[in-house]
Structure formats: structure tokens, C-alpha cells
Write an enzyme that holds these catalytic residues in place. Structure first.
Site, short mmCIF file in Angstrom:
data_model
loop_
_atom_site.label_atom_id
_atom_site.label_comp_id
_atom_site.label_asym_id
_atom_site.label_seq_id
_atom_site.Cartn_x
_atom_site.Cartn_y
_atom_site.Cartn_z
N CYS A 62 -49.21 -70.51 -16.05
CA CYS A 62 -49.48 -71.47 -14.98
C CYS A 62 -48.45 -71.36 -13.87
O CYS A 62 -47.25 -71.37 -14.13
CB CYS A 62 -49.38 -72.90 -15.51
SG CYS A 62 -50.73 -73.42 -16.50
N GLU A 74 -56.79 -63.46 -8.91
CA GLU A 74 -56.20 -63.24 -10.23
C GLU A 74 -56.93 -64.05 -11.30
O GLU A 74 -57.32 -65.20 -11.08
CB GLU A 74 -54.72 -63.60 -10.21
CG GLU A 74 -53.95 -62.50 -9.50
CD GLU A 74 -52.51 -62.89 -9.27
OE1 GLU A 74 -51.68 -62.52 -10.11
OE2 GLU A 74 -52.25 -63.58 -8.29
N CYS A 123 -47.31 -77.08 -3.41
CA CYS A 123 -46.55 -77.56 -4.55
C CYS A 123 -45.30 -76.68 -4.69
O CYS A 123 -45.40 -75.46 -4.74
CB CYS A 123 -47.39 -77.51 -5.81
SG CYS A 123 -48.93 -78.44 -5.67
N CYS A 143 -53.50 -70.39 -1.88
CA CYS A 143 -53.72 -71.85 -2.02
C CYS A 143 -53.10 -72.55 -0.82
O CYS A 143 -52.00 -72.20 -0.40
CB CYS A 143 -53.08 -72.35 -3.31
SG CYS A 143 -53.39 -74.10 -3.63
N CYS A 161 -44.86 -74.05 -7.68
CA CYS A 161 -45.93 -73.08 -7.95
C CYS A 161 -45.82 -71.87 -7.03
O CYS A 161 -45.73 -72.01 -5.81
CB CYS A 161 -47.28 -73.76 -7.77
SG CYS A 161 -48.67 -72.66 -8.05
N CYS A 195 -58.91 -68.14 -17.57
CA CYS A 195 -58.41 -68.97 -16.47
C CYS A 195 -58.81 -68.28 -15.17
O CYS A 195 -58.37 -67.17 -14.90
CB CYS A 195 -56.90 -69.11 -16.60
SG CYS A 195 -56.18 -70.07 -15.28
N1 SAH Z 1 -54.67 -76.63 -7.78
C1 SAH Z 1 -55.03 -77.03 -9.11
C2 SAH Z 1 -55.20 -75.90 -10.10
C3 SAH Z 1 -54.13 -74.82 -10.12
S1 SAH Z 1 -52.60 -75.19 -10.86
C4 SAH Z 1 -54.05 -78.05 -9.62
O1 SAH Z 1 -53.04 -78.28 -8.99
O2 SAH Z 1 -54.32 -78.68 -10.64
C5 SAH Z 1 -52.90 -75.36 -12.57
C6 SAH Z 1 -51.78 -76.07 -13.31
O3 SAH Z 1 -50.59 -75.29 -13.31
C7 SAH Z 1 -51.41 -77.40 -12.68
O4 SAH Z 1 -51.42 -78.40 -13.66
C8 SAH Z 1 -49.99 -77.18 -12.17
O5 SAH Z 1 -49.24 -78.35 -12.19
C9 SAH Z 1 -49.47 -76.15 -13.13
N2 SAH Z 1 -48.36 -75.36 -12.59
C10 SAH Z 1 -48.19 -74.92 -11.35
N3 SAH Z 1 -47.05 -74.22 -11.24
C11 SAH Z 1 -46.50 -74.22 -12.46
C12 SAH Z 1 -45.33 -73.63 -13.01
N4 SAH Z 1 -44.51 -72.89 -12.27
N5 SAH Z 1 -45.07 -73.82 -14.32
C13 SAH Z 1 -45.91 -74.52 -15.10
N6 SAH Z 1 -47.04 -75.08 -14.64
C14 SAH Z 1 -47.32 -74.95 -13.34
#
Ligand code: SAH
Length: 369
Positions: free
Chosen positions: A344, A93, A117, A113, A120, A106
Site C-alpha cells: 500500500c 500498476e 496524501c 493520483c 503515499c 489490487c
Molecule cells: N485513494 C484511495 C485508494 C488508494 S490508497 C484511498 O485513499 O483509500 C489505499 C490504502 O493505502 C489507503 O488506505 C491508504 O491509507 C493506504 N496507504 C497509502 N500510503 C501508504 C503507505 N505508505 N503505507 C501504508 N499504507 C498506505
């Protein structure tokens, strides 16, 4: 699907060697590099400046594109999300975010992944595989071609963020190679200074990046001010806890050059990590390590299977003012493309999430030249 070497993932000198092995003069390699990277062609047939026989030969042994666009979603705010498939049918994506003075793309570094987390959506896919350098570069080519037309010079500058699906620092070599290819003056010419890569905290690679001469800007996803909470939200913290992470950040900070940006990302989860006490803890933590970095507060982008809600606006404002009062520059990120699941943390090959689908394409169709 065409097999063979994916030429979009080769830099100019590799392309020259590649054509030389075919018994073709070096300048043809440079020509092909420009056709792929500057004219953004994704099909040898359209490279009409190459002899017909060479095009036929290339079609047999190589490919100029491997991603196919399955769906494209367009948000009310102009953000576009592309759901693509790799040659082995895995989701990739990419999100195109138009802004007044520049565009941001982006990109994803992995399909799925491996990090888990809890806030996410991508985490729920697990790791499918890391993307190749060519697959990373091609995402940008597809988004630019779709938005402006094949090979048309974008009217505004293009910024890239490595904040799509995946953990870029678990695909470090391909990531750096893709960035090197995209920086080329003969190609896309998107220089590292226009790129920000975000990591959940893969400490050894943060230290490696400190020694990369032409490096992108760095962002670190923090999400919590204590190990206890961070272990819960971002299990990678159990491997590299805050003390190791912030020490590595400090090392990295020592190598910062003028104009380089270094930021922390903090996703705001209602009643989980958004209290006044946690704001103070966060400020004290960053100050304890003497970090000058800025903090970006990201309102949580909700998705059905995720057990969180976004913090209220008042909470975000209060959180920010506490950080600012303790000397930490803080920004609040405006979510983009939430309605099409492009924001994000919402990338998980979600289809039919919206009635805004425009130009949904049959599988196997490519938005290429
Ligand atoms: N793996 C990397 C890059 C992908 S996530 C990382 O963790 O940095 C990119 C950003 O999106 C990260 O800062 C993460 O904290 C944020 N993110 C993930 N899930 C989210 C959500 N549901 N709402 C807002 N930000 C989110």
C-alpha cells in the site's frame, strides 16, 4: 498501437449493439464477450471460433487489449507487481497477492493520483488521468493470465481491492462499470461481494454508493483522529472534514446489508498518529457517531522520498488494544510485497527498485494470448 473501440470495456449488451452496427448477428457479440472476459483472450487472432473476415474487421475497428506489461516484479512472499502502460504511455500498476484460500488482486483506478496524501508515494506522480472501465478490467485479466495461464480457471477464488493507484471515487462511473462487467456470469464472474473499494473520503460518492444495488464493500482511509492532523496528512480533509465524512459513513452504515463489510483503514506512522492518546481519540470519534465499522491498522510502508517511518510493533499492539477496549474491532494488516514496492502506498511506477525483477519485458510486449 491499435486504436478503435476497446471492447474489454463494453458489457455484453453493448458488445451486441457494437457487432450489430457492423452488420453481424447478435450472438457474435456474446461470443466476443465470452472470448474477452471468460477465456481472457487479448487478441482477435486467437478467437478462432470467429470467422476470419470478422476477426480482420475487428482488428481494423476495435482492440481487445490496450495495456502493455513493461515490467513484472515478484516478491519473496509470492506477491507480483505489474507495471503496465496505457496506449498513451501512462503507468498503471496492479498487484497480485496469493493467499492460502483465495487470491487478491489490487487494481488501480487512475494513473497517478490527484490527492496529496503525504504518506503515499503515488501522490508524487500527481494525476495523469483516470482509467477507463476497459483499462480497469484488463488489469485483472493480465494478472490472472500471467499467474495461471491464458483463460485457465483460477484454482482459488479471486478477491479484488480498489486500493492501487488513484482515488476510485473520482472515477466512479468507470469503476462501477468495470465492476459490473467483471461480475458477469459469462465473464470473469467476480461478484461485488468479492470486491472492496477504498476511498480517501469523497463524501458525495459515499452517499451515492449507498444507493447502488450491487455494490462492493467500502473502506475509508482515515489516517488521523482529528481534523488538524488529517488536514496535514490527507489534504482532501480540508474539502470534506471528519464531521462530514463520518456523517456520510453513518448514512452509508444505515444501508448495510447482512454480510456487508465496512472498514476504516488507518496507516500507522511512527510518532505521528500512533500514540495512546490518538487511539483514544479515534475510538471516541467512531463511537460518537455510533459507527459499528471495523478498523484495519496498516503498518506504514516506507519509501525513500516519504518522511515517515512505520510504528513499532509494540505501538501497534497497544493502539489496537486501546481501540478494542473501547469496543472497536481492530485488525492489523500484514504488509505484502514490500520488497518489490508492491505494498500500500508504494505504487509509483518505481523501476529498478529491487533486484527481484523477474521477466522484465521490453516495452510493447504484452503478456496476452
Ligand atoms: N485513494 C484511495 C485508494 C488508494 S490508497 C484511498 O485513499 O483509500 C489505499 C490504502 O493505502 C489507503 O488506505 C491508504 O491509507 C493506504 N496507504 C497509502 N500510503 C501508504 C503507505 N505508505 N503505507 C501504508 N499504507 C498506505
Amino acid at each position: 498501437m491499435n486504436q478503435g473501440v476497446h471492447l474489454t470495456g463494453l458489457d455484453q449488451s453493448e458488445l451486441v449493439s457494437f457487432v450489430e452496427q457492423l452488420g453481424v448477428p447478435a450472438y457474435r457479440g456474446r461470443q466476443i464477450f465470452a472470448a474477452l472476459q471468460n477465456r481472457r483472450l487479448r487478441n482477435f487472432d486467437n478467437m478462432t471460433d470467429l470467422p476470419k473476415e470478422l476477426r480482420a474487421r475487428l482488428t481494423q475497428v476495435a482492440s481487445a487489449s490496450t495495456l502493455t506489461v513493461e515490467s513484472r516484479y515478484v516478491s519473496e512472499d509470492g506477491t507480483r507487481r505489474y507495471l503496465m502502460r496505457t496506449h498513451d504511455n501512462l503507468p498503471v500498476e496492479t498487484v497480485f497477492i496469493p493467499e492460502e484460500r483465495r487470491d487478491t488482486i489490487c487494481f488501480s483506478s487512475q494513473s497517478g493520483c490527484p490527492l496529496q496524501c503525504t504518506f503515499c508515494l503515488t501522490a508524487q506522480l500527481g494525476l495523469l488521468r483516470s482509467l477507463t472501465a476497459g483499462e480497469i478490467v484488463e488489469q485483472i485479466i493480465v494478472a490472472l493470465n500471467d499467474t495461471y495461464g491464458v483463460g485457465v480457471k483460477p484454482p482459488r477464488g479471486t478477491n479484488l481491492v480498489g486500493m492501487g493507484a488513484g482515488e476510485p471515487f473520482l472515477n466512479f462511473d468507470s469503476l462501477l462499470k468495470a465492476l459490473r462487467i467483471m461480475a458477469s456470469l459469462e465473464g470473469l464472474h467476480i461478484v461485488p461481494n468479492r470486491v472492496t473499494v477504498s476511498t480517501a473520503g469523497v463524501v458525495p460518492r459515499i452517499l451515492d454508493l449507498a444507493n447502488v444495488p450491487d455494490r462492493p464493500h467500502l473502506a475509508i482511509s482515515l489516517a488521523a483522529p482529528t481534523d488538524e492532523l488529517r488536514n496535514e496528512l490527507m489534504p482532501i480533509n480540508k474539502k470534506w472534514p471528519l464531521e462530514e465524512l463520518l456523517s456520510a459513513c453513518k448514512e452509508f452504515e444505515k444501508t448495510l446489508r447482512p454480510g456487508e463489510r465496512f472498514t476504516f483503514e488507518y496507516v500507522m506512522l511512527r510518532d505521528v498518529n500512533d500514540s495512546e492518546e490518538q487511539a483514544r481519540q479515534l475510538a471516541n470519534l467512531l463511537n460518537r457517531y455510533g459507527l459499528q465499522a471495523k478498523v484495519n491498522l496498516i503498518p506504514h510502508n516506507p519509501a525513500d522520498p516519504l518522511p515517515y517511518q512505520p510504528s513499532s510493533e509494540e505501538k501497534v499492539v497497544l493502539f489496537r488494544s486501546i481501540l478494542e477496549a473501547k469496543g472497536i474491532h481492530t485488525f492489523v494488516r500484514r504488509p505484502r510485497g514490500r520488497d518489490i514496492f508492491a505494498a500500500c502506498g508504494q505504487l509509483a511506477a518505481k523501476q529498478g527498485a529491487t533486484n527481484q525483477v523477474i521477466g522484465s519485458l521490453p516495452a510493447g510486449t504484452s503478456l496476452s494470448a
